[in-house]
Design a protein around this motif. Structure first.
Motif, PDB file in Angstrom:
ATOM      1  N   TRP A   2     -24.629  29.902  21.564  1.00 16.23           N
ATOM      2  CA  TRP A   2     -24.033  30.134  20.241  1.00 16.23           C
ATOM      3  C   TRP A   2     -22.776  30.983  20.338  1.00 16.23           C
ATOM      4  O   TRP A   2     -21.790  30.730  19.626  1.00 16.23           O
ATOM      5  CB  TRP A   2     -25.051  30.817  19.321  1.00 16.23           C
ATOM      6  N   LEU A   3     -22.778  31.989  21.204  1.00 15.35           N
ATOM      7  CA  LEU A   3     -21.588  32.822  21.365  1.00 15.35           C
ATOM      8  C   LEU A   3     -20.431  32.010  21.926  1.00 15.35           C
ATOM      9  O   LEU A   3     -19.268  32.231  21.567  1.00 15.35           O
ATOM     10  CB  LEU A   3     -21.901  34.009  22.283  1.00 15.35           C
ATOM     11  N   VAL A   4     -20.745  31.054  22.810  1.00  7.10           N
ATOM     12  CA  VAL A   4     -19.711  30.155  23.343  1.00  7.10           C
ATOM     13  C   VAL A   4     -19.220  29.213  22.249  1.00  7.10           C
ATOM     14  O   VAL A   4     -18.008  29.000  22.086  1.00  7.10           O
ATOM     15  CB  VAL A   4     -20.251  29.370  24.553  1.00  7.10           C
ATOM     16  N   GLU A   5     -20.144  28.641  21.477  1.00  4.89           N
ATOM     17  CA  GLU A   5     -19.761  27.719  20.408  1.00  4.89           C
ATOM     18  C   GLU A   5     -18.918  28.413  19.346  1.00  4.89           C
ATOM     19  O   GLU A   5     -17.999  27.816  18.770  1.00  4.89           O
ATOM     20  CB  GLU A   5     -21.026  27.138  19.764  1.00  4.89           C
ATOM     21  N   ASP A   6     -19.204  29.712  19.093  1.00  5.15           N
ATOM     22  CA  ASP A   6     -18.438  30.472  18.100  1.00  5.15           C
ATOM     23  C   ASP A   6     -17.050  30.843  18.595  1.00  5.15           C
ATOM     24  O   ASP A   6     -16.229  31.350  17.819  1.00  5.15           O
ATOM     25  CB  ASP A   6     -19.183  31.759  17.727  1.00  5.15           C
ATOM     26  N   GLY A   7     -16.784  30.632  19.880  1.00  5.15           N
ATOM     27  CA  GLY A   7     -15.489  30.993  20.437  1.00  5.15           C
ATOM     28  C   GLY A   7     -15.379  32.439  20.854  1.00  5.15           C
ATOM     29  O   GLY A   7     -14.298  32.905  21.232  1.00  5.15           O
ATOM     30  N   LEU A   8     -16.479  33.185  20.810  1.00  7.57           N
ATOM     31  CA  LEU A   8     -16.448  34.580  21.224  1.00  7.57           C
ATOM     32  C   LEU A   8     -16.280  34.698  22.735  1.00  7.57           C
ATOM     33  O   LEU A   8     -15.611  35.607  23.235  1.00  7.57           O
ATOM     34  CB  LEU A   8     -17.741  35.287  20.789  1.00  7.57           C
ATOM     35  N   LEU A   9     -16.905  33.762  23.489  1.00  3.89           N
ATOM     36  CA  LEU A   9     -16.870  33.777  24.946  1.00  3.89           C
ATOM     37  C   LEU A   9     -16.620  32.372  25.469  1.00  3.89           C
ATOM     38  O   LEU A   9     -16.910  31.393  24.787  1.00  3.89           O
ATOM     39  CB  LEU A   9     -18.209  34.274  25.526  1.00  3.89           C
ATOM     40  N   THR A  10     -16.105  32.304  26.686  1.00  3.05           N
ATOM     41  CA  THR A  10     -16.161  31.047  27.428  1.00  3.05           C
ATOM     42  C   THR A  10     -17.428  31.074  28.280  1.00  3.05           C
ATOM     43  O   THR A  10     -18.056  32.128  28.451  1.00  3.05           O
ATOM     44  CB  THR A  10     -14.938  30.894  28.350  1.00  3.05           C
ATOM     45  N   LEU A  11     -17.801  29.915  28.816  1.00  4.35           N
ATOM     46  CA  LEU A  11     -19.002  29.859  29.644  1.00  4.35           C
ATOM     47  C   LEU A  11     -18.851  30.760  30.870  1.00  4.35           C
ATOM     48  O   LEU A  11     -19.800  31.453  31.269  1.00  4.35           O
ATOM     49  CB  LEU A  11     -19.280  28.416  30.070  1.00  4.35           C
ATOM     50  N   ARG A  12     -17.666  30.784  31.460  1.00  4.92           N
ATOM     51  CA  ARG A  12     -17.449  31.631  32.634  1.00  4.92           C
ATOM     52  C   ARG A  12     -17.552  33.108  32.271  1.00  4.92           C
ATOM     53  O   ARG A  12     -18.160  33.904  33.004  1.00  4.92           O
ATOM     54  CB  ARG A  12     -16.080  31.330  33.244  1.00  4.92           C
ATOM     55  N   GLN A  13     -16.957  33.499  31.133  1.00  3.60           N
ATOM     56  CA  GLN A  13     -17.074  34.885  30.687  1.00  3.60           C
ATOM     57  C   GLN A  13     -18.532  35.257  30.416  1.00  3.60           C
ATOM     58  O   GLN A  13     -18.981  36.358  30.753  1.00  3.60           O
ATOM     59  CB  GLN A  13     -16.243  35.101  29.424  1.00  3.60           C
ATOM     60  N   LEU A  20     -25.480  33.525  10.781  1.00  4.15           N
ATOM     61  CA  LEU A  20     -24.749  34.572  11.487  1.00  4.15           C
ATOM     62  C   LEU A  20     -23.722  33.911  12.408  1.00  4.15           C
ATOM     63  O   LEU A  20     -23.875  32.758  12.803  1.00  4.15           O
ATOM     64  CB  LEU A  20     -25.699  35.448  12.304  1.00  4.15           C
ATOM     65  N   HIS A  21     -22.693  34.675  12.742  1.00  6.65           N
ATOM     66  CA  HIS A  21     -21.590  34.104  13.528  1.00  6.65           C
ATOM     67  C   HIS A  21     -21.042  35.166  14.466  1.00  6.65           C
ATOM     68  O   HIS A  21     -20.929  36.351  14.099  1.00  6.65           O
ATOM     69  CB  HIS A  21     -20.474  33.612  12.600  1.00  6.65           C
ATOM     70  N   GLY A  22     -20.682  34.772  15.682  1.00  8.20           N
ATOM     71  CA  GLY A  22     -20.027  35.674  16.614  1.00  8.20           C
ATOM     72  C   GLY A  22     -20.868  36.892  16.945  1.00  8.20           C
ATOM     73  O   GLY A  22     -22.086  36.817  17.147  1.00  8.20           O
ATOM     74  N   ALA A  23     -20.209  38.061  16.998  1.00 12.58           N
ATOM     75  CA  ALA A  23     -20.900  39.299  17.365  1.00 12.58           C
ATOM     76  C   ALA A  23     -22.018  39.658  16.403  1.00 12.58           C
ATOM     77  O   ALA A  23     -22.968  40.354  16.777  1.00 12.58           O
ATOM     78  CB  ALA A  23     -19.886  40.447  17.440  1.00 12.58           C
ATOM     79  N   ALA A  24     -21.932  39.175  15.159  1.00 10.42           N
ATOM     80  CA  ALA A  24     -22.974  39.477  14.167  1.00 10.42           C
ATOM     81  C   ALA A  24     -24.331  38.892  14.563  1.00 10.42           C
ATOM     82  O   ALA A  24     -25.356  39.286  14.007  1.00 10.42           O
ATOM     83  CB  ALA A  24     -22.561  38.949  12.798  1.00 10.42           C
ATOM     84  N   ARG A  25     -24.363  37.989  15.504  1.00  6.06           N
ATOM     85  CA  ARG A  25     -25.628  37.410  15.943  1.00  6.06           C
ATOM     86  C   ARG A  25     -26.538  38.441  16.616  1.00  6.06           C
ATOM     87  O   ARG A  25     -27.734  38.189  16.791  1.00  6.06           O
ATOM     88  CB  ARG A  25     -25.370  36.236  16.896  1.00  6.06           C
ATOM     89  N   TRP A  26     -26.002  39.605  16.986  1.00  3.51           N
ATOM     90  CA  TRP A  26     -26.816  40.655  17.586  1.00  3.51           C
ATOM     91  C   TRP A  26     -27.586  41.472  16.553  1.00  3.51           C
ATOM     92  O   TRP A  26     -28.455  42.277  16.924  1.00  3.51           O
ATOM     93  CB  TRP A  26     -25.932  41.605  18.402  1.00  3.51           C
ATOM     94  N   TRP A  27     -27.297  41.303  15.254  1.00  4.11           N
ATOM     95  CA  TRP A  27     -27.907  42.167  14.245  1.00  4.11           C
ATOM     96  C   TRP A  27     -29.441  42.098  14.216  1.00  4.11           C
ATOM     97  O   TRP A  27     -30.103  43.149  14.124  1.00  4.11           O
ATOM     98  CB  TRP A  27     -27.340  41.841  12.848  1.00  4.11           C
ATOM     99  N   PRO A  28     -30.084  40.925  14.273  1.00  3.12           N
ATOM    100  CA  PRO A  28     -31.552  40.933  14.243  1.00  3.12           C
ATOM    101  C   PRO A  28     -32.159  41.754  15.369  1.00  3.12           C
ATOM    102  O   PRO A  28     -33.120  42.520  15.147  1.00  3.12           O
ATOM    103  CB  PRO A  28     -31.903  39.442  14.370  1.00  3.12           C
TER     104      PRO A  28
END
Length: 397
Positions: free
Chosen positions: A37-48, A163-171
């Motif tokens: 999900w973080l990759v799909e949101d554009g927050l990270l690349t797979l390598r990152q 939730l999207h991006g970094a907000a996915r850590w909230w739960p």
């Protein structure tokens, strides 16, 4: 004589299980279902994402090394709440980390808290249980890891749509706070005076590595390298081998989590009945069969067997090895626990790196699993050189 002839085990074991759930699943393993999900949101690349996972593994190793230094019971009592606080703060800050470099630093710190707490919590509880002649129940604290794998997967799936991006850590951040607070409240009340051998400046023997413990360390290194390959790459292997509509493409991780649920109880019971050394030999064979299934039965059958057999064994390897290590060096139980986990962490770091080197040379991910099979065979062989337990630990009633 013990101060409490019939101590209440449930609150202590539950506190330990919840503490491990917080740092090891809401801290570490939740990253596995979150990463796509973080990759799909554009927050990270797979390598990152892969590099950030490595930073977390490195932090885990650092935390285990700190636990070797802070191994006395008074030190554990001081360090545990700070480790839990570090976990809570870094998980909260991850909800604001939109930069990959910032997330890498936070995952490193989160890994340090994970390594420290994952070593010190079971060590503290094992010392308390041994004081009350109930060490046979020690493996039950790892039930929190199995439950946490399911919980973290469910939390990510339930929040994926809103939730999207970094907000996915909230739960994970919001659930970690009350669970960590309650778990530490219970553990802080344990009556664990220092062992007489620990009270002075010098113990009867300060050596972690001797003729009795070296085979166990060598065996455990094989376990760390053997289990981490399927636990890291099994979903990717399923994606490469199976059709997109197969349940196992997205469900192999769920099967691992389901298999993990009852594993601590099962191996804790087998260790009590057969002895930890014999139970560990069986454990290595079952785990080896799981990796070989993925190698020799490419396709759905091999993926399924690997998920179930590895998922149902890797926590058993941890709890049985920790208990066997303490029986070999009872005067420095927390210290040998930390050293074993540190070695396990090194092996976990080495296996993905060796796999990447193999892939860079043109090898396949499927054939890389032979490294895991060889490592588990190595671990199984060294178990025959480990001395048997001096005395059987009573089984939990």
């Amino acid at each position: 004589m013990t101060a409490s002839p019939q101590p209440a085990l449930l609150p202590v074991l539950l506190a330990g299980a919840l503490t491990l759930l917080v740092v090891h699943t809401l801290g570490r393993f939740i990253y596995t279902p979150l990463l796509p999900w973080l990759v799909e949101d554009g927050l990270l690349t797979l390598r990152q994402g892969s590099e950030i996972a490595s930073w977390n593994y490195l932090g885990y190793l650092c935390g285990a090394l700190l636990a070797i230094h802070w191994h006395r019971l008074p030190q554990i009592r001081r360090c545990l709440p700070w480790g839990l606080l570090l976990h809570a703060l870094t998980t909260l800050l991850q909800t604001q980390a939109s930069d990959p470099d910032a997330l890498a630093v936070l995952r490193l710190l989160n890994g340090i808290s994970n390594g420290l707490v994952f070593v010190q919590t079971p060590a503290l509880i094992l010392e308390w249980l041994a004081r009350h002649n109930r060490a046979g129940a020690s493996g039950l604290v790892y039930l929190g890891v199995g439950a946490g794998l399911l919980l973290s997967s469910a939390m990510v799936s339930a929040s994926a749509g809103w939730l999207h991006g970094a907000a996915r850590w909230w739960p994970a951040a919001l659930l970690s706070l009350p669970l960590a607070w309650w778990g530490w409240r219970q553990l802080a009340q344990l009556d664990t005076p220092e062992h007489p051998a620990q009270a002075g400046q010098s113990a009867p023997s300060g050596r972690l590595l001797d003729r009795r413990s070296i085979p166990l360390f060598l065996s455990y290194a094989g376990a760390g390298m053997g289990y981490i390959l399927p636990m890291t790459f099994l979903p990717m292997l399923a994606r490469l081998q199976l059709s997109p509509g197969s349940f196992l493409v997205g469900g192999s991780w769920l099967l691992v989590a389901l298999a993990t649920l009852g594993a601590p109880w099962l191996w804790n019971r087998l260790g009590g009945r057969l002895g930890d050394q014999r139970a560990l030999q069986i454990n290595y064979l079952v785990q080896l069969a799981g990796v070989l299934a993925a190698l020799l039965l490419p396709g759905a059958g091999g993926i399924l067997l690997c998920a179930l057999l590895v998922g149902s064994t890797f926590l058993g390897t941890v709890l049985l090895t920790q208990r066997l290590g303490r029986s070999l060096q009872p005067h420095q139980g927390p210290r040998i626990s930390a050293a074993l986990i540190a070695l396990y962490s090194v092996a976990q770091l080495a296996a993905p790196w060796l796999t990447s080197q193999w892939l860079g040379m043109g090898g396949s991910l499927h054939s890389a699993f032979w490294l895991g099979a060889a490592a588990l065979l190595w671990g199984f062989a060294w178990m025959f050189a480990v001395p048997g337990r001096p005395a059987q630990t009573p089984s939990p009633r």
